[in-house]
Enzyme design. Structure first.
Site, PDB file in Angstrom:
ATOM      1  N   GLY A 167      11.174  33.324   3.269  1.00 42.87           N
ATOM      2  CA  GLY A 167      10.946  31.955   2.511  1.00 42.87           C
ATOM      3  C   GLY A 167      12.230  31.367   2.168  1.00 42.87           C
TER       4      GLY A 167
ATOM      5  N   TYR B 211      14.769  21.009 -16.628  1.00 42.76           N
ATOM      6  CA  TYR B 211      15.114  22.587 -16.738  1.00 42.76           C
ATOM      7  C   TYR B 211      13.562  23.146 -17.544  1.00 42.76           C
ATOM      8  CZ  TYR B 211      18.608  23.666 -13.503  1.00 42.76           C
ATOM      9  OH  TYR B 211      19.159  23.720 -12.375  1.00 42.76           O
TER      10      TYR B 211
ATOM     11  N   CYS C 123      30.968  30.037 -26.242  1.00 43.04           N
ATOM     12  CA  CYS C 123      31.102  31.398 -26.119  1.00 43.04           C
ATOM     13  C   CYS C 123      30.766  32.378 -25.051  1.00 43.04           C
ATOM     14  CB  CYS C 123      30.468  31.901 -27.619  1.00 43.04           C
ATOM     15  SG  CYS C 123      28.876  32.096 -27.862  1.00 43.04           S
TER      16      CYS C 123
ATOM     17  N   SER D 232      15.403  28.499   3.250  1.00 41.07           N
ATOM     18  CA  SER D 232      15.508  27.458   4.540  1.00 41.07           C
ATOM     19  C   SER D 232      16.994  27.639   4.843  1.00 41.07           C
ATOM     20  CB  SER D 232      15.519  26.331   3.676  1.00 41.07           C
ATOM     21  OG  SER D 232      16.532  26.118   2.910  1.00 41.07           O
TER      22      SER D 232
ATOM     23  N   HIS E 148      21.016  33.847  -7.942  1.00 41.15           N
ATOM     24  CA  HIS E 148      21.540  32.267  -8.489  1.00 41.15           C
ATOM     25  C   HIS E 148      20.732  32.246 -10.167  1.00 41.15           C
ATOM     26  CE1 HIS E 148      20.981  30.480  -4.210  1.00 41.15           C
ATOM     27  NE2 HIS E 148      22.286  31.113  -4.430  1.00 41.15           N
TER      28      HIS E 148
ATOM     29  N   ASN F 144      15.808  33.170  -6.032  1.00 44.07           N
ATOM     30  CA  ASN F 144      14.831  32.302  -6.866  1.00 44.07           C
ATOM     31  C   ASN F 144      15.122  32.704  -8.397  1.00 44.07           C
ATOM     32  OD1 ASN F 144      13.514  31.703  -4.862  1.00 44.07           O
ATOM     33  ND2 ASN F 144      11.908  33.106  -4.746  1.00 44.07           N
TER      34      ASN F 144
ATOM     35  N   CYS G  21      27.237  30.033 -32.168  1.00 44.13           N
ATOM     36  CA  CYS G  21      28.638  29.688 -32.350  1.00 44.13           C
ATOM     37  C   CYS G  21      28.134  27.974 -32.477  1.00 44.13           C
ATOM     38  CB  CYS G  21      29.548  29.445 -31.488  1.00 44.13           C
ATOM     39  SG  CYS G  21      29.321  28.984 -29.934  1.00 44.13           S
TER      40      CYS G  21
HETATM   41  N1  APR Z   1       5.917  31.501   3.252  1.00 45.12           N
HETATM   42  C1  APR Z   1       7.261  31.582   3.836  1.00 45.12           C
HETATM   43  N2  APR Z   1       7.987  30.705   3.640  1.00 45.12           N
HETATM   44  C2  APR Z   1       7.600  29.539   3.229  1.00 45.12           C
HETATM   45  C3  APR Z   1       6.370  29.375   2.467  1.00 45.12           C
HETATM   46  C4  APR Z   1       5.452  30.423   2.629  1.00 45.12           C
HETATM   47  N3  APR Z   1       4.091  30.117   1.930  1.00 45.12           N
HETATM   48  N4  APR Z   1       6.426  27.879   2.009  1.00 45.12           N
HETATM   49  C5  APR Z   1       7.518  27.719   2.374  1.00 45.12           C
HETATM   50  N5  APR Z   1       8.516  28.387   3.092  1.00 45.12           N
HETATM   51  C6  APR Z   1       9.624  28.132   3.339  1.00 45.12           C
HETATM   52  C7  APR Z   1       9.922  26.977   4.168  1.00 45.12           C
HETATM   53  O1  APR Z   1       9.706  26.874   5.346  1.00 45.12           O
HETATM   54  C8  APR Z   1      11.480  27.054   3.777  1.00 45.12           C
HETATM   55  O2  APR Z   1      12.497  27.481   4.842  1.00 45.12           O
HETATM   56  O3  APR Z   1      10.818  28.360   2.451  1.00 45.12           O
HETATM   57  C9  APR Z   1      11.839  27.894   2.589  1.00 45.12           C
HETATM   58  C10 APR Z   1      12.247  27.048   1.157  1.00 45.12           C
HETATM   59  O4  APR Z   1      13.287  26.789   1.359  1.00 45.12           O
HETATM   60  P1  APR Z   1      14.136  25.849   0.224  1.00 45.12           P
HETATM   61  O5  APR Z   1      13.465  24.995  -0.688  1.00 45.12           O
HETATM   62  O6  APR Z   1      15.335  25.567   0.700  1.00 45.12           O
HETATM   63  O7  APR Z   1      14.496  27.231  -0.746  1.00 45.12           O
HETATM   64  P2  APR Z   1      15.591  28.248  -0.624  1.00 45.12           P
HETATM   65  O8  APR Z   1      16.179  28.687   0.653  1.00 45.12           O
HETATM   66  O9  APR Z   1      15.371  29.182  -1.572  1.00 45.12           O
HETATM   67  O10 APR Z   1      16.976  27.213  -1.419  1.00 45.12           O
HETATM   68  C11 APR Z   1      18.176  27.835  -1.624  1.00 45.12           C
HETATM   69  O11 APR Z   1      18.790  26.067  -2.706  1.00 45.12           O
HETATM   70  O12 APR Z   1      18.504  24.421  -4.335  1.00 45.12           O
HETATM   71  C12 APR Z   1      19.092  25.548  -4.365  1.00 45.12           C
HETATM   72  O13 APR Z   1      19.682  27.042  -5.806  1.00 45.12           O
HETATM   73  C13 APR Z   1      18.394  26.629  -5.196  1.00 45.12           C
HETATM   74  O14 APR Z   1      18.024  28.812  -4.848  1.00 45.12           O
HETATM   75  C14 APR Z   1      18.055  27.593  -4.357  1.00 45.12           C
HETATM   76  C15 APR Z   1      18.839  27.324  -2.996  1.00 45.12           C
END
Ligand code: APR
Length: 242
Positions: free
Chosen positions: A186, A66, A129, A188, A118, A101, A149
């Site tokens: 953006g 982190y 605490c 997945s 998140h 994010n 604490c």
């Molecule tokens: N513009 C638009 N989309 C984009 C770009 C961009 N420039 N670059 C990447 N992407 C898309 C990818 O195609 C993908 O679908 O962003 C997405 C990223 O997906 P993940 O990495 O899975 O991110 P996210 O969906 O936020 O993940 C969800 O998973 O690990 C956990 O807690 C973490 O909050 C996170 C959660």
């Protein structure tokens, strides 16, 4: 980008606009996403770094990871996609942003009507605490003890296997159900609850617009899929909301 006139009218006159963002919106800032070719979960094992069990087993390792990410993110800046959403908040009286994010880039770009569902990597929380504090990277590198604490603090983020904050989730569901337009940007769709928010919005009549470089787990709910980079598409479509 040219839209049909019916859609232009919708974008111009709808006030209840909800944006739902994921790691892809910060990709153009240089913050690594989780999935995809160079995603963090390709290089690291989530179960060793982002679960309560991992933290109990090896808090030092988890903190190292982190702190590395905090350092990386603090050197990055919001991109045109973040700024476009901050501007959209000023245009639409009932705008709201829900982000998965933890990078804090939405806040840094000026967004205020924001739920960080998140958590935020720049906050920490005491495991005993519960006190939550802003994280100071230099201090945390020396000590991960709570200022009140002296117990161990943890990153104030949601790990795999943990429950969402009930109040935040309730608010997010209400926002989704009440929205007229939802922008999914953006993400997945690998995490279930945010996808549920898109489904709820869609079932309650929202027009769902997805912006992503690739189709995702949200795409089945999208009325319009805009394929490409968020930092290019969002500033381009912003004038339609005015
Ligand atoms: N513009 C638009 N989309 C984009 C770009 C961009 N420039 N670059 C990447 N992407 C898309 C990818 O195609 C993908 O679908 O962003 C997405 C990223 O997906 P993940 O990495 O899975 O991110 P996210 O969906 O936020 O993940 C969800 O998973 O690990 C956990 O807690 C973490 O909050 C996170 C959660």
């Amino acid at each position: 980008m040219e839209f049909p006139s019916e859609l232009k009218t919708k974008l111009k006159f709808s006030n209840k606009v909800l944006a739902l963002t994921g790691a892809g919106i910060s990709a153009e800032s240089g913050v690594p996403t989780f999935r995809g070719k160079e995603g963090l979960w390709k290089q690291y094992r989530a179960e060793e770094l982002a679960t309560p069990q991992a933290f109990s087993k090896d808090p030092k390792l988890v903190w190292e990871w982190y702190l590395w990410r905090m350092e990386l993110i603090s050197e990055k800046s919001p991109n045109p996609a973040h700024f476009a959403l901050a501007e959209l908040e000023k245009i639409k009286s009932d705008f709201f942003l829900i982000t998965q994010n933890v990078d804090g880039l939405h806040k840094r770009s000026g967004s205020e009507k924001l739920i960080e569902i998140h958590g935020n990597i720049f906050r920490n929380r005491c495991t005993k605490c519960g006190r939550s504090s802003a994280s100071d990277l230099t201090k945390l590198k020396q000590s991960t003890e709570c200022g009140s604490c002296s117990s161990l603090v943890r990153p104030d983020v949601l790990w795999f296997g943990e429950s969402y904050d009930t109040n935040l989730l309730q608010r997010a569901i209400e926002l989704a159900a009440d929205s007229e337009i939802v922008l999914v940007i953006g993400s997945s769709g690998a995490v279930g609850i945010p996808v549920e928010l898109a489904r709820i919005a869609k079932e309650n009549g929202a027009f769902v617009i997805e912006i992503n470089i690739d189709p995702s787990g949200y795409s089945r709910y999208a009325d319009l899929f805009l394929q490409g980079k968020a930092g290019e598409i969002l500033p381009n479509i912003l004038p339609y909301f005015k």
